[in-house]
Design an enzyme around this catalytic site. Structure first.
Site, short mmCIF file in Angstrom:
data_model
loop_
_atom_site.label_atom_id
_atom_site.label_comp_id
_atom_site.label_asym_id
_atom_site.label_seq_id
_atom_site.Cartn_x
_atom_site.Cartn_y
_atom_site.Cartn_z
N PHE A 287 0.81 -1.23 0.00
CA PHE A 287 0.00 0.00 0.00
C PHE A 287 0.84 1.28 0.00
O PHE A 287 0.37 2.33 -0.41
CB PHE A 287 -0.94 0.01 1.22
CG PHE A 287 -0.27 0.42 2.51
CD1 PHE A 287 -0.11 1.76 2.84
CD2 PHE A 287 0.22 -0.53 3.40
CE1 PHE A 287 0.52 2.14 4.02
CE2 PHE A 287 0.86 -0.16 4.57
CZ PHE A 287 1.01 1.17 4.88
N CYS B 274 9.51 1.51 3.60
CA CYS B 274 10.42 0.41 3.93
C CYS B 274 11.81 0.93 4.21
O CYS B 274 12.63 0.25 4.81
CB CYS B 274 10.47 -0.60 2.79
SG CYS B 274 11.19 0.11 1.31
N GLU C 100 9.27 -4.67 12.99
CA GLU C 100 9.06 -3.51 12.11
C GLU C 100 7.75 -2.85 12.56
O GLU C 100 6.69 -3.51 12.58
CB GLU C 100 8.95 -3.97 10.65
CG GLU C 100 8.77 -2.80 9.70
CD GLU C 100 8.53 -3.24 8.25
OE1 GLU C 100 7.77 -4.21 8.03
OE2 GLU C 100 9.08 -2.60 7.34
N LYS D 185 -1.37 -7.09 -9.18
CA LYS D 185 -2.36 -7.21 -8.09
C LYS D 185 -1.94 -6.16 -7.07
O LYS D 185 -1.07 -6.38 -6.24
CB LYS D 185 -2.29 -8.63 -7.50
CG LYS D 185 -3.56 -9.11 -6.81
CD LYS D 185 -4.03 -8.25 -5.67
CE LYS D 185 -3.20 -8.43 -4.42
NZ LYS D 185 -3.55 -7.47 -3.35
N GLU E 190 -4.87 -4.04 -1.81
CA GLU E 190 -6.32 -3.86 -1.70
C GLU E 190 -6.67 -2.61 -0.90
O GLU E 190 -7.81 -2.20 -0.84
CB GLU E 190 -6.96 -5.10 -1.05
CG GLU E 190 -6.50 -5.42 0.36
CD GLU E 190 -5.22 -6.27 0.40
OE1 GLU E 190 -4.38 -6.11 -0.49
OE2 GLU E 190 -5.08 -7.06 1.34
N ARG E 191 -5.63 -1.98 -0.30
CA ARG E 191 -5.91 -0.81 0.52
C ARG E 191 -5.85 0.50 -0.26
O ARG E 191 -6.36 1.51 0.20
CB ARG E 191 -4.97 -0.80 1.72
CG ARG E 191 -5.36 -1.92 2.68
CD ARG E 191 -4.54 -1.92 3.92
NE ARG E 191 -3.32 -2.70 3.74
CZ ARG E 191 -2.45 -2.92 4.71
NH1 ARG E 191 -2.66 -2.40 5.89
NH2 ARG E 191 -1.38 -3.64 4.49
#
Ligand code: NAD
Length: 485
Positions: free
Chosen positions: A137, A269, A368, A161, A164-165
């Site tokens: 996301f 990240c 994390e 793909k 989904e957020r």
């Protein structure tokens, strides 16, 4: 992009799988939009065919067409609340990969050598066929473009793909690809979560998967796809350390550390999540906290917003729980961003900048956090700091702040992470270099973009050809193994 964080937790809906039947969005969800939000939502929806910021269903993009999903179950998509400036950076860094990929006619050149008289050996790179990208996301445009650019210029087709957020950016990229003349079927988008991902892992037609996201999903995808003979590159989670030496430029260092720890609400990240203060530099901690306090937390489109909300209520709960664990485990919360309220957005998922003093056994250090939380550790020497970094399971990035070239040189050689910054807090390389972390931050053999990006999306083939100049006159077959001298 939607300017609706103030009142619109729900913006679009997304099919959970990709194989059942569609249902319509509930009226109550649409009416949750304010007048202001509605205005921007209408604008986005009217401009971009694949998005529906007004509360409709997100479409798939298959064979060049936006198609309705047949799903029965739908996921709610909320405003991701990246700040506008950070979103522009997301798009800009993605476009750099596209730009680098346009040099493909040079970078795809093969090798050729005349190995002996009349005999040539040459190599060419061939596409793999159908490839897939499964994306997270936090950089909804950039990470899709990492794969979209390299997969397609090397002659593959790609199925994305997206997270989904926040699938909207991918849908806009799909439409831009079509407008730019990319042939139908080269860039495709399917939605959903684990079921869709599993179908991608299992489809024999798909030859390679590029994954970016968290450790759990990444390991699952790697293990499931690799046994089926797929090529997989998986960029995973991180815990990035900054080492602050006492001879560093204090102002540059504190600004860089605060920006990299709290920017994008820590949801990068390569966010700096651990600052190791060496020796006397420890005295700078109060000043770092003052800079953190000065950052503005608000809706992503608000003027001067430094941090937006985190991605979901669940993410906020998890982050706040890890902050809480610090005191329970014997550490100190030096700046507490829990329960942060932005009056204009009472329902927003905000966490304020947080600074915690920890040791390496504490949960807040070991996990994390992916939120605006900076862990602080003290060390006596740089060697001690390097030992801490190298003992960590992750290896995405590490930075050192110093004015000594010799100190920096030792650090860049001895610290294990894949990207090293010297007076640079977020050392993500430009796309002519390759990019992936090391150790627990990466699974696979071939890193993202740069020269290795071409390797990932192509297979090499060599041909050895003999065209004897005397052939037209020759009448005898050569039966011995050809020798190349
Ligand atoms: P995530 O792992 O939750 O999701 C990433 C993708 O995996 C999504 O498309 C999601 O649908 C899919 N997925 C999630 N759970 C799954 C499951 N159980 N089975 C199959 N598929 C699943 O990651 P996220 O929360 O979207 O992104 C944050 C994570 O991504 C952080 O850990 C961050 O460090 C990492 N990240 C790494 C890099 C890098 O280059 N190293 C870059 C960006 C983000």
């Amino acid at each position: 992009m939607l300017r609706s964080a103030r009142i619109a937790p729900t913006t679009v809906r997304l099919a959970r799988g990709y194989a059942s039947s569609a249902s319509n969005v509930k009226a109550a969800e649409i009416s949750a939009l304010s007048q202001i939000a509605r205005q921007y939502a209408d604008e986005v929806s009217s401009k971009w065919a694949g998005t529906s910021a007004t509360g409709g269903n997100t479409k798939n993009f298959i064979g060049g067409q936006f198609t309705d999903s047949k799903a029965k179950d739908w996921l709610e998509v909320r405003d991701p609340g990246k700040t506008f400036a950070d979103a522009q950076g997301d798009v800009g860094r993605g476009l750099q990969v596209v730009e680098a990929a346009t040099a493909i006619t040079s970078t795809l050149l093969g090798d050729k050598l005349e190995v002996t008289n009349d005999m040539d050996t040459y190599s060419r790179r061939l596409p793999l066929g159908v490839t897939a990208a499964i994306t997270p996301f936090n950089f909804p445009a950039m990470i899709v473009l990492w794969s979209a650019a390299l997969a397609t210029v090397t002659g593959n087709t790609l199925i994305v793909k997206p997270s989904e957020r926040d699938p909207g950016a991918t849908m806009i990229i799909a439409e831009l690809c079509k407008k730019a003349g990319l042939p139908d079927g080269v860039f495709n988008v399917v939605h959903g979560s684990a079921n869709t991902v599993n179908a991608i892992c299992d489809a024999p037609e798909i030859k390679a998967i590029s994954f970016v996201g968290g450790d759990t999903a990444g390991k699952h995808i790697y293990d499931r796809a690799i046994v089926q003979g797929k090529r997989v590159q998986a960029n995973l989670g991180a815990k990035n350390h900054a080492v602050i030496m006492p001879d560093a430029n204090k102002n540059l260092t504190l600004n860089a550390v605060a920006g990299a720890a709290f920017g994008a609400a820590g949801q990068r990240c390569m966010a700096l999540s651990v600052a190791i203060f060496v020796g006397e530099s420890r005295k700078w901690i109060p000043e770092l906290i003052e800079r953190a306090k000065g950052l503005k937390v608000s809706g992503g489109f608000e003027e001067g917003a430094d941090l937006g909300p985190v991605i979901s209520p669940q993410a906020r709960e998890r982050i706040e729980s890890l902050i809480g664990s610090v005191e329970k485990e014997g550490g100190k919360i030096l700046l507490d961003g829990r329960g942060h309220v932005v009056p204009e957005y009472p329902n927003g998922n905000f966490v304020g900048p947080t600074v915690v003093e920890v040791d390496t056994n504490m949960s807040a250090y070991k996990n994390e956090i992916f939120g605006p939380v900076l862990n602080i550790i003290s060390a006596e020497t740089m060697d001690e700091a390097i030992d801490i970094i190298n003992a960590n399971k992750y290896g995405n990035g590490a930075a050192i702040f110093t004015n000594s070239g010799a100190t920096a040189r030792k650090f860049e050689i001895q610290a294990e992470p894949g990207q090293i910054g010297i007076n640079v807090a977020i050392p993500v390389p430009l796309p002519m270099f390759n990019w992936s972390g090391s150790k627990g931050s990466f699974m696979g053999d071939i890193p993202f973009y740069g020269k290795t990006g071409l390797d990932f999306y192509t297979v090499r083939k060599t041909t050895t050809a003999l065209w004897p100049h005397q052939d037209s006159l020759s009448s005898r077959a050569a039966v011995s193994m050809p020798q190349i001298n």
